[in-house]
Design a protein around this motif. Sequence first.
Motif, PDB file in Angstrom:
ATOM      1  N   HIS A  68       0.838  -1.212   0.000  1.00 42.14           N
ATOM      2  CA  HIS A  68       0.000   0.000   0.000  1.00 42.14           C
ATOM      3  C   HIS A  68       0.866   1.253   0.000  1.00 42.14           C
ATOM      4  O   HIS A  68       1.626   1.496   0.946  1.00 42.14           O
ATOM      5  CB  HIS A  68      -0.948   0.010   1.209  1.00 42.14           C
TER       6      HIS A  68
ATOM      7  N   HIS B  85       0.938   5.561  -1.877  1.00 41.13           N
ATOM      8  CA  HIS B  85       0.179   6.587  -2.603  1.00 41.13           C
ATOM      9  C   HIS B  85       1.018   7.081  -3.776  1.00 41.13           C
ATOM     10  O   HIS B  85       0.951   8.251  -4.143  1.00 41.13           O
ATOM     11  CB  HIS B  85      -0.204   7.725  -1.658  1.00 41.13           C
TER      12      HIS B  85
ATOM     13  N   ARG C 221      -9.496   2.399  -4.992  1.00 44.99           N
ATOM     14  CA  ARG C 221      -9.846   3.085  -3.745  1.00 44.99           C
ATOM     15  C   ARG C 221     -11.212   3.747  -3.901  1.00 44.99           C
ATOM     16  O   ARG C 221     -11.413   4.516  -4.848  1.00 44.99           O
ATOM     17  CB  ARG C 221      -8.762   4.119  -3.430  1.00 44.99           C
TER      18      ARG C 221
ATOM     19  N   MET D  60      -9.662  -0.287   6.130  1.00 46.65           N
ATOM     20  CA  MET D  60      -8.730   0.548   6.905  1.00 46.65           C
ATOM     21  C   MET D  60      -9.539   1.362   7.916  1.00 46.65           C
ATOM     22  O   MET D  60      -9.771   2.568   7.720  1.00 46.65           O
ATOM     23  CB  MET D  60      -7.955   1.479   5.963  1.00 46.65           C
TER      24      MET D  60
ATOM     25  N   TRP E 153       0.277   1.150  10.153  1.00 46.66           N
ATOM     26  CA  TRP E 153      -0.273   2.225   9.323  1.00 46.66           C
ATOM     27  C   TRP E 153      -0.145   3.607   9.962  1.00 46.66           C
ATOM     28  O   TRP E 153      -0.598   3.800  11.096  1.00 46.66           O
ATOM     29  CB  TRP E 153      -1.746   1.870   9.047  1.00 46.66           C
TER      30      TRP E 153
ATOM     31  N   ASP F  84       3.164   3.214   2.666  1.00 45.95           N
ATOM     32  CA  ASP F  84       2.269   4.382   2.623  1.00 45.95           C
ATOM     33  C   ASP F  84       2.965   5.590   2.004  1.00 45.95           C
ATOM     34  O   ASP F  84       2.500   6.732   2.172  1.00 45.95           O
ATOM     35  CB  ASP F  84       1.721   4.743   4.017  1.00 45.95           C
TER      36      ASP F  84
HETATM   37 ZN    ZN Z   1      -2.473   5.198   2.794  1.00 45.58          ZN
END
Ligand code: ZN
Length: 420
Positions: free
Chosen positions: A27, A29, A171, A259, A327, A357
């Motif tokens: 995961h 971005h 997403r 999440m 996270w 992330d």
């Molecule tokens: Zn994220």
Amino acid sequence: MTSSLPLPQIAPTVARLVAGAPVLDIHTHLYDPAQGEILLWGIDEQLTYHYLVAEAFRCLDLPYARFWAMNKTEQADLIWRTLFVERAPVSEATRGVVTSLNLLGLDVGPGELPRIRRWFAEQKRERFVDLVLEKANVRALVMTNSPFDDLERPGWERGFARDSRFKAALRIDPLLHDWPQAVGQLQQMGYAVSLDFTAQTLSEVRRFLADWARRLDALYVMASLPPSYAYPDVSAVTTVIEKAILPFCREHGLPFALMPGVKPRLINPELRIGGHGMGRVDLDGYERLIGENPDVKFLLTVLSRENQHQVCVMGRKFRNLHPFGCWWFLNNPVIIEDMTRMRLEMLGLTFTAQHSDARVLDQLLYKWPHFRALGAKVLAAKYEDTARSGWPVTETIIAEGVHALLGGEFERFLPPPKAG
Ligand code: ZN
Ligand code: RAT
């Protein structure tokens, strides 16, 4: 390779194998380089990362609006001065900038920003992508791809030649967080939906999911959820989950990545994306959701530290559940060590230990080295315990375990692609 390692050799072997293991980062971005400017990289992007903006404001006596009126270079200058010159970069996010620059071979210190900027100005994006993935030893990564994002969507609609190292994830937060707005956007995208959950609307939402999962070649569908959400309530969220997302995931064999734990509204909107809060989640509803749908696979990462033990217990009950990552606010050494140790003790090797992330490409150069150091420490202690208990621990066993935790187990969890 296959002979049992003497106790003193376990820690150095684990350290070597963890440092050298290629990672599948499940995961991020980040974006495919072919998607252009939305792939962020470089020193000014790193310095204006929302984790650092939030930290800088703790020390700044400046109206928020004045900061947002500055251009990126000015913002980066201010953050550098505040967090790196006037004080030492000891927080995880500030230290991360130091690690990443250091790994690129740059001198780091309070007076070095102009020289660092000159170095970045000479880099070419495509080459820099290769350099970072190679140095971070990331074999592939999963992006966060939103059809609701006006910056991102046109690129997918036009199409582009994919970089096979950049996998996609669909997403869909707006579908769950703001149904009226999502309806408007879906209508603009050509889906015949209405505010009421008619049979046609739900079937159109499923068609939307199917179209976009196909267009992205998505590995999973993902959404964050507020701590206040308790499945199964009578809200639009539950309707969309039960009548659209779950049937879609079931039919198409895609996992649903949950999440939970982000406060629904920014708790300090002045900080923009850095203003999100966190809250403990009531996981009982998620136990129901996951337990009642054994034919759907769920990825789960929860934002609050206090929830982590229950997540491990849930993992022991449900084989259709795959916990992953430490996270956002959990991505700190003190918590990572704790969580990784607990997960190993309760779930063995059946989870994904970390995801980066990363929002800025360069962050792979700190998020992974920082995790590798902690992961190696925890894993070495576990293998030493196993050896002390009498089991022959070999290099092969360790290599397999490291591979599992850094993406291999995620790949095993993913359903096999459907034929045709
Ligand atoms: Zn994220
Ligand atoms: O960690 C972050 O950068 C957050 O802002 C969120 O984007 C979070 O990771 C998410 O995926 O919602």
